[in-house]
Design an enzyme around this catalytic site. Structure first.
Site, PDB file in Angstrom:
ATOM      1  CG  HIS A 135      -7.451  -3.164  -1.038  1.00  0.00           C
ATOM      2  ND1 HIS A 135      -7.948  -4.219  -1.766  1.00  0.00           N
ATOM      3  CD2 HIS A 135      -7.910  -2.037  -1.635  1.00  0.00           C
ATOM      4  CE1 HIS A 135      -8.674  -3.750  -2.775  1.00  0.00           C
ATOM      5  NE2 HIS A 135      -8.671  -2.422  -2.715  1.00  0.00           N
TER       6      HIS A 135
ATOM      7  CD  GLN B  77      -3.018   0.887   0.109  1.00  0.00           C
ATOM      8  OE1 GLN B  77      -3.291  -0.236  -0.289  1.00  0.00           O
ATOM      9  NE2 GLN B  77      -3.584   1.978  -0.378  1.00  0.00           N
TER      10      GLN B  77
ATOM     11  CG  ASP C 232      -9.673  -3.087  -6.300  1.00  0.00           C
ATOM     12  OD1 ASP C 232     -10.536  -2.622  -5.531  1.00  0.00           O
ATOM     13  OD2 ASP C 232      -8.525  -2.629  -6.406  1.00  0.00           O
TER      14      ASP C 232
ATOM     15  CB  SER D  84      -5.957   0.828   2.152  1.00  0.00           C
ATOM     16  OG  SER D  84      -6.477  -0.080   1.193  1.00  0.00           O
TER      17      SER D  84
ATOM     18  CB  VAL E  26      -3.729   5.231  -4.130  1.00  0.00           C
ATOM     19  CG1 VAL E  26      -3.126   4.093  -3.316  1.00  0.00           C
ATOM     20  CG2 VAL E  26      -3.657   4.932  -5.618  1.00  0.00           C
TER      21      VAL E  26
ATOM     22  CD  GLU F 168     -11.789   3.423  -5.786  1.00  0.00           C
ATOM     23  OE1 GLU F 168     -11.882   2.356  -5.130  1.00  0.00           O
ATOM     24  OE2 GLU F 168     -10.779   4.159  -5.763  1.00  0.00           O
TER      25      GLU F 168
ATOM     26  CG  HIS G 140     -13.061  -0.623  -3.236  1.00  0.00           C
ATOM     27  ND1 HIS G 140     -11.697  -0.589  -3.043  1.00  0.00           N
ATOM     28  CD2 HIS G 140     -13.599  -0.820  -2.007  1.00  0.00           C
ATOM     29  CE1 HIS G 140     -11.436  -0.739  -1.754  1.00  0.00           C
ATOM     30  NE2 HIS G 140     -12.575  -0.882  -1.102  1.00  0.00           N
TER      31      HIS G 140
END
Length: 353
Positions: A268, A231, A275, A266, A260, A323, A326
């Site tokens: 993630h 990241q 994604d 994040s 980002v 997004e 996402h």
């Protein structure tokens, strides 16, 4: 009576001054420096206690300053900036001079920058990150870690009464204002190869991909769990891209954070977001939301516990551009409410609190 050093020096200098004009000049200069030196010595002797206290205070101050550090109200953000600065420095990025930006074409230029990266790097990422349903099922059968059958759709499970809690791991809020807690812990499970996610969401993920396949859409997972290092690298790369176009570091930082997520903010990094695109539309662009697969996912993702995390028109809440690729796992019950009422996770958590 004992003769002092000062008296001896003065005696010899006076004696020297009587032996000619040249020696007299030397004696006068020597007398000036000697008088000054002895005067300073007398001052030190008479004030030695006071000077000792001053020296002690100075030593203590220097020692304390050597181990002190500034305290910032937002320690985590300070650490992020330090790491990002180091990453950018490693790539030999120069902050000056700044080129003049063409403001007339800025809107089109920003749209291009939001979704275009270094082609070689992106092609390599696509090959490494792209995962299809068949790959996952094959891997799981080979590992024999779970049952071969795809689990029953969670959309059919009983959910008559459910009480929401912000302490539920599925509802953890991670964004720029709420970085990942230091004590947050979870277990990663392998999807395929090096690709991982929180082990608690894999069954629902497979169920959603299987349902999409039956509806005629082959979904691709492009970016599941990301490590902290990954990241940080992605964010620093985006900053370098914008700075290479002539933007200042601060402007590049602000624009990068819209595309980002800042490291440690994040989803993630906690393995709950992925994604997802499809075999006929493999790029992470807003056009995916207009494809058949994108529309199907928006309509059915809640049945499997997922939501479109950054919906269109809610940028002022999420601080992230729309997004459609996402997806965030929040559980079937919460996802149903969020998608039906067109909420963001932030709005949903405010309501249940």
């Amino acid at each position: 009576m004992k003769t002092t050093m000062e008296e001896v020096v003065r005696y010899y200098l006076l004696k020297m001054g009587k032996k000619g004009p040249v020696r007299r000049r030397i004696a006068i200069i020597g007398m000036y420096f000697c008088v000054s030196l002895f005067h300073f010595a007398h001052y030190i002797r008479d004030n030695r206690k006071r000077l000792a206290m001053v020296m002690m205070s100075l030593v203590i101050f220097i020692a304390y300053a050597s181990f002190s550090f500034p305290i910032f109200p937002d320690g985590e953000e300070h650490k992020q900036n330090e790491r990002l600065t180091a990453l950018i420095s490693d790539e030999s990025v120069s902050l000056a001079p700044e080129a003049e930006v063409d403001l007339e074409g800025l809107e089109d230029w920003e749209e291009e920058l939001l979704f275009e990266e270094d082609e070689a790097a992106l092609l390599q990422e696509d090959e490494e990150d792209q995962i299809v349903l068949e790959d996952i099922l094959t891997y799981r059968r080979e590992q024999e870690e779970r049952q071969d059958a795809v689990p029953e759709s969670v959309g059919e499970q009983d959910r008559e009464v459910f009480s929401f809690s912000s302490d539920d791991w599925r509802l953890i809020l991670v964004n720029k204002q709420h970085p990942i807690p230091e004590d947050y812990d979870f277990t990663l499970a392998t999807i395929k190869g090096s690709q991982q996610c929180d082990e608690r969401i894999i069954d629902d993920l497979l169920a959603m991909m299987q349902a999409a396949k039956e509806a005629g859409f082959n979904l691709l997972i492009k970016s599941p769990y990301r490590s902290d290092t990954r990241q940080e690298w992605l964010f620093a790369r985006k900053i370098r891209l914008y700075m290479g176009k002539g933007m200042s570091y601060m402007d590049a930082f602000k624009l990068s954070s819209q595309v980002v997520m800042v490291p440690d903010s994040s989803e993630h990094q906690i393995g709950l977001s992925l994604d997802i695109v499809c075999d006929t539309y493999g790029t992470l662009t807003q056009g995916f939301g207009e494809t058949g697969a994108g529309i199907w996912l928006e309509e059915h993702c809640a049945e499997f516990g997922f939501i479109v995390r950054y919906p269109k028109g809610k940028e002022y809440i999420t601080s992230v551009e729309y997004e459609p690729w996402h997806f965030r796992y929040v559980g079937v019950e919460a996802a149903t409410v969020i998608m039906e009422q067109e909420l963001t996770l932030e709005e949903f958590l405010e309501e249940i609190d």
